[in-house]
Motif scaffolding. Structure first.
Motif, PDB file in Angstrom:
ATOM      1  N   SER A  82      26.944   1.373  38.866  1.00  0.00           N
ATOM      2  CA  SER A  82      25.652   2.032  38.964  1.00  0.00           C
ATOM      3  C   SER A  82      24.541   1.003  39.131  1.00  0.00           C
ATOM      4  CB  SER A  82      25.377   2.870  37.703  1.00  0.00           C
ATOM      5  OG  SER A  82      26.328   3.902  37.561  1.00  0.00           O
ATOM      6  N   GLU A  83      23.428   1.452  39.670  1.00  0.00           N
ATOM      7  CA  GLU A  83      22.223   0.626  39.788  1.00  0.00           C
ATOM      8  C   GLU A  83      21.009   1.485  39.472  1.00  0.00           C
ATOM      9  OE1 GLU A  83      23.255  -2.684  43.257  1.00  0.00           O
ATOM     10  OE2 GLU A  83      21.999  -0.956  43.734  1.00  0.00           O
ATOM     11  N   TRP A  84      19.993   0.863  38.915  1.00  0.00           N
ATOM     12  CA  TRP A  84      18.715   1.520  38.662  1.00  0.00           C
ATOM     13  C   TRP A  84      17.602   0.543  39.041  1.00  0.00           C
ATOM     14  CZ3 TRP A  84      22.825   1.378  35.299  1.00  0.00           C
ATOM     15  CH2 TRP A  84      23.405   2.597  34.964  1.00  0.00           C
ATOM     16  N   PRO A  85      16.445   1.037  39.440  1.00  0.00           N
ATOM     17  CA  PRO A  85      15.332   0.127  39.714  1.00  0.00           C
ATOM     18  C   PRO A  85      14.984  -0.751  38.512  1.00  0.00           C
ATOM     19  CG  PRO A  85      14.869   2.268  40.662  1.00  0.00           C
ATOM     20  CD  PRO A  85      16.132   2.423  39.844  1.00  0.00           C
ATOM     21  N   VAL A  86      14.990  -0.152  37.322  1.00  0.00           N
ATOM     22  CA  VAL A  86      14.606  -0.887  36.114  1.00  0.00           C
ATOM     23  C   VAL A  86      15.719  -0.760  35.077  1.00  0.00           C
ATOM     24  CG1 VAL A  86      12.918  -1.099  34.250  1.00  0.00           C
ATOM     25  CG2 VAL A  86      12.164  -0.436  36.551  1.00  0.00           C
ATOM     26  N   VAL A  87      16.121  -1.885  34.492  1.00  0.00           N
ATOM     27  CA  VAL A  87      17.152  -1.892  33.459  1.00  0.00           C
ATOM     28  C   VAL A  87      16.639  -2.670  32.254  1.00  0.00           C
ATOM     29  CG1 VAL A  87      19.416  -2.803  32.844  1.00  0.00           C
ATOM     30  CG2 VAL A  87      19.114  -1.646  35.028  1.00  0.00           C
ATOM     31  N   LEU A  88      16.809  -2.090  31.068  1.00  0.00           N
ATOM     32  CA  LEU A  88      16.470  -2.763  29.824  1.00  0.00           C
ATOM     33  C   LEU A  88      17.773  -3.056  29.091  1.00  0.00           C
ATOM     34  CD1 LEU A  88      13.531  -2.004  27.462  1.00  0.00           C
ATOM     35  CD2 LEU A  88      15.785  -2.486  26.520  1.00  0.00           C
ATOM     36  N   VAL A  89      18.051  -4.336  28.885  1.00  0.00           N
ATOM     37  CA  VAL A  89      19.305  -4.774  28.282  1.00  0.00           C
ATOM     38  C   VAL A  89      19.037  -5.238  26.849  1.00  0.00           C
ATOM     39  CG1 VAL A  89      21.270  -6.329  28.477  1.00  0.00           C
ATOM     40  CG2 VAL A  89      20.084  -5.555  30.545  1.00  0.00           C
ATOM     41  N   VAL A  90      19.726  -4.648  25.888  1.00  0.00           N
ATOM     42  CA  VAL A  90      19.612  -5.098  24.505  1.00  0.00           C
ATOM     43  C   VAL A  90      20.692  -6.154  24.266  1.00  0.00           C
ATOM     44  CG1 VAL A  90      19.633  -4.433  22.082  1.00  0.00           C
ATOM     45  CG2 VAL A  90      18.741  -2.845  23.808  1.00  0.00           C
ATOM     46  N   CYS A  91      20.272  -7.333  23.881  1.00  0.00           N
ATOM     47  CA  CYS A  91      21.197  -8.454  23.652  1.00  0.00           C
ATOM     48  C   CYS A  91      20.743  -9.180  22.400  1.00  0.00           C
ATOM     49  CB  CYS A  91      21.210  -9.384  24.866  1.00  0.00           C
ATOM     50  SG  CYS A  91      22.289 -10.821  24.674  1.00  0.00           S
ATOM     51  N   HIS A  92      21.347  -8.855  21.278  1.00  0.00           N
ATOM     52  CA  HIS A  92      20.908  -9.382  19.987  1.00  0.00           C
ATOM     53  C   HIS A  92      22.074 -10.034  19.264  1.00  0.00           C
ATOM     54  CE1 HIS A  92      19.108  -9.513  15.972  1.00  0.00           C
ATOM     55  NE2 HIS A  92      17.948  -9.365  16.571  1.00  0.00           N
ATOM     56  N   SER A  93      21.786 -11.059  18.492  1.00  0.00           N
ATOM     57  CA  SER A  93      22.837 -11.770  17.761  1.00  0.00           C
ATOM     58  C   SER A  93      23.599 -10.842  16.820  1.00  0.00           C
ATOM     59  CB  SER A  93      22.248 -12.949  16.980  1.00  0.00           C
ATOM     60  OG  SER A  93      21.201 -12.519  16.132  1.00  0.00           O
ATOM     61  N   SER A  94      22.985  -9.723  16.400  1.00  0.00           N
ATOM     62  CA  SER A  94      23.678  -8.779  15.528  1.00  0.00           C
ATOM     63  C   SER A  94      24.842  -8.088  16.236  1.00  0.00           C
ATOM     64  CB  SER A  94      22.698  -7.718  15.003  1.00  0.00           C
ATOM     65  OG  SER A  94      22.129  -6.979  16.066  1.00  0.00           O
ATOM     66  N   HIS A  95      24.906  -8.189  17.562  1.00  0.00           N
ATOM     67  CA  HIS A  95      26.030  -7.614  18.300  1.00  0.00           C
ATOM     68  C   HIS A  95      27.272  -8.494  18.236  1.00  0.00           C
ATOM     69  CE1 HIS A  95      22.851  -5.302  20.790  1.00  0.00           C
ATOM     70  NE2 HIS A  95      23.348  -4.530  19.853  1.00  0.00           N
ATOM     71  N   GLY A  96      27.097  -9.695  17.692  1.00  0.00           N
ATOM     72  CA  GLY A  96      28.223 -10.556  17.339  1.00  0.00           C
ATOM     73  C   GLY A  96      29.188 -10.828  18.463  1.00  0.00           C
ATOM     74  N   ARG A  97      30.471 -10.564  18.215  1.00  0.00           N
ATOM     75  CA  ARG A  97      31.539 -10.938  19.129  1.00  0.00           C
ATOM     76  C   ARG A  97      31.547 -10.111  20.416  1.00  0.00           C
ATOM     77  NH1 ARG A  97      37.140 -11.215  16.063  1.00  0.00           N
ATOM     78  NH2 ARG A  97      37.706 -12.068  18.117  1.00  0.00           N
ATOM     79  N   MET A  98      30.763  -9.041  20.456  1.00  0.00           N
ATOM     80  CA  MET A  98      30.683  -8.245  21.677  1.00  0.00           C
ATOM     81  C   MET A  98      30.033  -9.021  22.818  1.00  0.00           C
ATOM     82  SD  MET A  98      31.928  -5.155  21.513  1.00  0.00           S
ATOM     83  CE  MET A  98      31.047  -4.396  22.874  1.00  0.00           C
ATOM     84  N   LEU A  99      29.198 -10.004  22.466  1.00  0.00           N
ATOM     85  CA  LEU A  99      28.406 -10.701  23.473  1.00  0.00           C
ATOM     86  C   LEU A  99      29.248 -11.680  24.274  1.00  0.00           C
ATOM     87  CD1 LEU A  99      25.235 -11.450  21.314  1.00  0.00           C
ATOM     88  CD2 LEU A  99      25.574  -9.595  22.966  1.00  0.00           C
TER      89      LEU A  99
END
Length: 414
Positions: free
Chosen positions: A344-361
């Motif tokens: 998928s594509e969108w004109p605007v994307v907001l990505v949440v990327c926080h250290s609390s996501h741990g090993r998922m990153l």
């Protein structure tokens, strides 16, 4: 290939077009801005001028529609192209596709089972087949590493598109995507570009996330010209690595629904997990529904109910009427996981990327998220989380027999 076409293509693009026009099987891969779509359109023009029958397809409905719009030529989902009926594909080894050339876009999304069904439906004596996609994206949700293992085998002709073209060079999204792949966190220059922004969030701060998204809605109105809220929501997407937690998809959807609905309206449509859907909610199809003609990952806006017995959802301007049981395959999608965003594509994307996501990153996770945006990407989180993601080049390992099978087939003269 005409002189005009050659002038418009770089050497690797020329190679890619030549492979599609005269090859038997191959892979075209490259990141955003490297010209995969240009190669597709150019090759398609040549094939059609030669009277070839071409079947364009992609794993999801949204990707197929985007392919059709870009190429100005009919495209469909793989399931529809292979005529899925009553749990089986009509086209297969005993009834191959009636096409001279098959081209599958967004091929990184192909899992082993779907790829096997596609190749079984291709008669290698008369039909050539080509897979197009970005091998650096997340692998398919289903089992397998089809695109990566075909390339790794060394037995399938592969063209790597690497040149970032002039129209893409002005985009910080396209310039930063390779830097993420290279693990070059310092080169991202966070916060200095209009189309690639970074906003800091606390570790358990869903309220700030909701406020940030509301601000982005207003900005998206300016970028896209959309004025109605449901049009704006169709133009932007929140992507989060995981479902649970204070900065997870589930809580974000609940908070965003409350914010955009102005509270909890009366009535609504109840799903089995007790989620309530109201007019104007953004929702996503979570399983293929061939009766409705909607595929896993397609999004729409709730447009009402008929006496509490049928749910109406608008998808890309068309209305679909859901029965109670069909609606069980819907979920709120103001926010969705990065895995669900593939194709998928969108004109605007907001990505949440926080250290609390741990090993998922991981690097491929953030790369996939960033490359979903066409005009602007906002990364919300903390520097520690983003640095951890960019530094983590761990690739998902999957045990499959595809690599060995391809090499054995090549050794046998296939």
């Amino acid at each position: 290939m005409t002189a005009r076409m050659v002038m418009e293509l770089d050497p690797k693009q020329e190679e890619a077009v030549q492979l599609i026009v005269s090859g038997r099987i191959g892979v075209i891969t490259g990141g955003p801005g490297t010209g995969k779509t240009t190669c597709l359109k150019t090759a398609l023009d040549i094939l059609r001028a030669d009277g070839k029958v071409v079947a364009l397809m992609a794993p999801t409905g949204k990707a197929a529609r985007r392919m059709q719009e870009a190429c100005n030529y009919p495209a469909s989902t793989v399931h529809r192209a292979l005529a899925w009926m009553d749990g089986v594909f009509t086209y297969g080894r005993s009834c191959p596709l009636e096409a001279d050339v098959v081209i599958c876009d967004e091929a990184s999304m192909l899992d082993t089972e779907l790829a096997a069904s596609l190749f079984n439906a291709v008669d290698e004596r008369r039909t050539s087949i080509f897979l197009v996609g970005d091998v650096n994206q997340l692998p398919s949700v289903g089992p397998g590493l089809v695109l990566g293992e075909l390339i790794e085998s060394g037995e399938v002709s592969t063209v790597w598109l690497e040149t970032l073209h002039r129209s893409a060079q002005a985009s910080w999204m396209n310039r930063n995507a390779p830097r993420i792949l290279d693990g070059d966190f310092d080169a991202l220059e966070l916060g200095t570009a209009e189309d690639f922004a970074f906003v800091r969030l606390g570790p358990s701060d869903p309220s700030s996330l909701v406020q940030l998204i509301e601000d982005e809605v207003n900005r998206t109105m300016e970028i896209t010209g959309a004025r109605e809220l449901h049009h704006v929501l169709e133009q932007m997407q929140v992507l989060i690595p995981q479902k649970r937690g204070p900065l997870g998809v589930n809580l974000a959807n609940a908070r965003l629904q409350e914010a955009f609905q102005g509270g909890t309206p009366d009535g609504g449509w109840k799903l089995p997990d007790d989620t309530m859907l109201f007019d104007g909610d953004k929702v996503m199809q979570t399983k293929n529904d061939y009766n409705l003609g909607l595929m896993n990952g397609e999004q729409g806006i709730v447009a009402g109910t008929h006496g509490g017995k049928q749910l109406v959802v608008d998808v890309d301007g068309d209305s679909y009427v859901y029965s109670r049981e069909q609606s069980w395959n819907l979920q709120l999608s103001y926010a969705t996981t990065i895995h669900k965003s593939q194709g998928s594509e969108w004109p605007v994307v907001l990505v949440v990327c926080h250290s609390s996501h741990g090993r998922m990153l991981s690097r491929e996770l953030i790369y996939t998220a960033v490359t979903r945006a066409k005009k602007r990407v906002v990364i919300a989180g903390d520097e520690e989380g983003l640095a951890r993601a960019v530094a983590n080049d761990r690739v998902q390992e999957r045990q499959t027999g595809l690599l060995q099978a391809v090499c054995e087939a090549a050794a046998g003269g296939y």
